[in-house]
Design a protein around this motif. Sequence first.
Motif, PDB file in Angstrom:
ATOM      1  N   THR A   1       0.866  -1.433   0.148  1.00 12.78           N
ATOM      2  CA  THR A   1      -0.071   0.075  -0.126  1.00 12.78           C
ATOM      3  C   THR A   1       0.921   1.272   0.141  1.00 12.78           C
ATOM      4  O   THR A   1       2.052   1.310   0.399  1.00 12.78           O
ATOM      5  CB  THR A   1      -0.843  -0.060   1.176  1.00 12.78           C
ATOM      6  OG1 THR A   1      -0.292   0.231   2.334  1.00 12.78           O
ATOM      7  CG2 THR A   1      -2.020  -1.116   1.384  1.00 12.78           C
TER       8      THR A   1
ATOM      9  N   VAL B   1      -6.515  -0.899  -5.144  1.00  9.01           N
ATOM     10  CA  VAL B   1      -6.429   0.156  -4.166  1.00  9.01           C
ATOM     11  C   VAL B   1      -4.822   0.706  -4.165  1.00  9.01           C
ATOM     12  O   VAL B   1      -4.067   0.287  -4.701  1.00  9.01           O
ATOM     13  CB  VAL B   1      -7.046  -0.468  -2.870  1.00  9.01           C
ATOM     14  CG1 VAL B   1      -8.308  -1.252  -2.841  1.00  9.01           C
ATOM     15  CG2 VAL B   1      -5.938  -1.582  -2.395  1.00  9.01           C
TER      16      VAL B   1
ATOM     17  N   THR C   1      -4.107   2.603  -0.823  1.00  9.34           N
ATOM     18  CA  THR C   1      -3.729   2.882   0.444  1.00  9.34           C
ATOM     19  C   THR C   1      -4.250   1.635   1.552  1.00  9.34           C
ATOM     20  O   THR C   1      -5.246   0.915   1.142  1.00  9.34           O
ATOM     21  CB  THR C   1      -4.396   4.157   1.068  1.00  9.34           C
ATOM     22  OG1 THR C   1      -5.905   3.980   1.116  1.00  9.34           O
ATOM     23  CG2 THR C   1      -3.998   5.358   0.190  1.00  9.34           C
TER      24      THR C   1
ATOM     25  N   GLN D   1      -8.027   1.833   1.931  1.00  9.67           N
ATOM     26  CA  GLN D   1      -8.829   1.361   0.868  1.00  9.67           C
ATOM     27  C   GLN D   1      -8.965  -0.088   0.865  1.00  9.67           C
ATOM     28  O   GLN D   1      -9.826  -0.754   0.543  1.00  9.67           O
ATOM     29  CB  GLN D   1      -8.170   2.064  -0.455  1.00  9.67           C
ATOM     30  CG  GLN D   1      -8.458   3.561  -0.602  1.00  9.67           C
ATOM     31  CD  GLN D   1      -7.736   4.291  -1.822  1.00  9.67           C
ATOM     32  OE1 GLN D   1      -6.808   3.304  -2.632  1.00  9.67           O
ATOM     33  NE2 GLN D   1      -7.822   5.269  -1.995  1.00  9.67           N
TER      34      GLN D   1
ATOM     35  N   ASP E   1     -11.282  -1.345   3.749  1.00 10.19           N
ATOM     36  CA  ASP E   1     -12.411  -1.204   3.274  1.00 10.19           C
ATOM     37  C   ASP E   1     -13.194  -2.137   1.996  1.00 10.19           C
ATOM     38  O   ASP E   1     -14.228  -2.825   2.355  1.00 10.19           O
ATOM     39  CB  ASP E   1     -12.836   0.183   2.606  1.00 10.19           C
ATOM     40  CG  ASP E   1     -12.726   1.387   3.485  1.00 10.19           C
ATOM     41  OD1 ASP E   1     -12.899   1.069   4.792  1.00 10.19           O
ATOM     42  OD2 ASP E   1     -12.584   2.394   3.324  1.00 10.19           O
ATOM     43  N   ALA E   2     -12.052  -2.444   1.188  1.00 15.18           N
ATOM     44  CA  ALA E   2     -12.685  -3.409   0.226  1.00 15.18           C
ATOM     45  C   ALA E   2     -12.446  -5.079   0.737  1.00 15.18           C
ATOM     46  O   ALA E   2     -13.195  -5.669   0.419  1.00 15.18           O
ATOM     47  CB  ALA E   2     -11.485  -3.393  -0.929  1.00 15.18           C
TER      48      ALA E   2
END
Length: 398
Positions: free
Chosen positions: A195, A249, A251, A254, A257-258
């Motif tokens: 990330t 993604v 970060t 992100q 969340d995914a």
Amino acid sequence: MLHGKKILLGISGSIAAYKSITLVRLLVKSGAEVKVVMTPSARDFVSPLTLSTLSKNPVLIDLFSEGAWANHVMLGRWADLFVIAPLSCNTLAKMANGLCDNLLLAAYLSATCPVWVAPAMDEDMWFHPSTAGNLATLASFGNKVIPVNNGELASGLTGPGRMAEPEEMLSLVQAFFETSENLAGKTVLVTAGPTYEPIDPVRFIGNHSSGKMGVAIAHEMVARGARVTLVAGPGVQVQAHPNLQVDYVQTAAQMYDACIANFPKTDIAVMAAAVADFTPVTVAEEKIKKNEGGLVIELLKTRDILGEMGRQKKAGQFLVGFALETNNEQAYARQKMAAKNADMIVLNSLRDAGAGFGTDTNKVTIYSRNGLEQSFPVKSKTAVATDIVDAIIKEFYA
């Protein structure tokens, strides 16, 4: 047996092409539907008429024939398995570098099925560093390299480089299809890569992860019949497949969340990504200018993806984490498995040659809550992915 299986056989220019005649016969006899695509130079070694007679399908050679276009895209999507045997040194180099000057290469570049290659070349060519590099590149794309044999070569020398025998390849194909359905109907979530945590519009905090290990696991899961969602960090390269959905993604937030969004509908989750542990508290809107006083960046701990999934895990779900350690590896791996409520931990060590970030090989030890502890030597990441998925399946169905 191979009834109902569709196999595309690619033949490149090599004296070992004579073995492809036997391979076609064995595949058809086992019930497979076989189509053959050849490079133009392969015609110097084996007759298209012989292959079309044995396969009961026209042999395809040219991108254009009598004003018609050979639909290489549909050809690459038709097959359940694409086997290129023999794979010459020339075709290997072209595949590794994305060249597309014949129908076989066009079919390869558009194939959505697993691709296997069976190299065939003389000993000196086999040992050349460019050959090793090209084979490593193919393996990093998710392709399976069938080992060569040691024996008499066309030059009269004896050594490695002899293509695997047709009977060996038939056994490998049969074993592949026997195991390819053991995750049919299952939904798998995999993460891969780094990330990037932005500091300003130009700079970021990141790491050296290439994502190759996670991608290899995702491809292996697809090959076993699963529907896979791959959450991939920046820079990760993925080979397309109808049963593989890729969510890109940048970060850690992100990726969190995914993963949390996909986890409730997941049977197996494999968290192979190298997620940043810290992210800047503030991100500058403009590029930070260099100054003599230096720069202090305040960092905030990122949310724990594996830990949160462990808290949310329900009966029937299987959660796999990765651990990259530099000391006390076994103790830290087992502690992580317990703390995160994971079912399995795959341990890497930066102290092992050939393991860690950015390499085409890896060396892992697998631990499970059921007491499994299994160490493997350095292997290609494609081969490591097979070992990991084998272990997951064994524990998942235990």
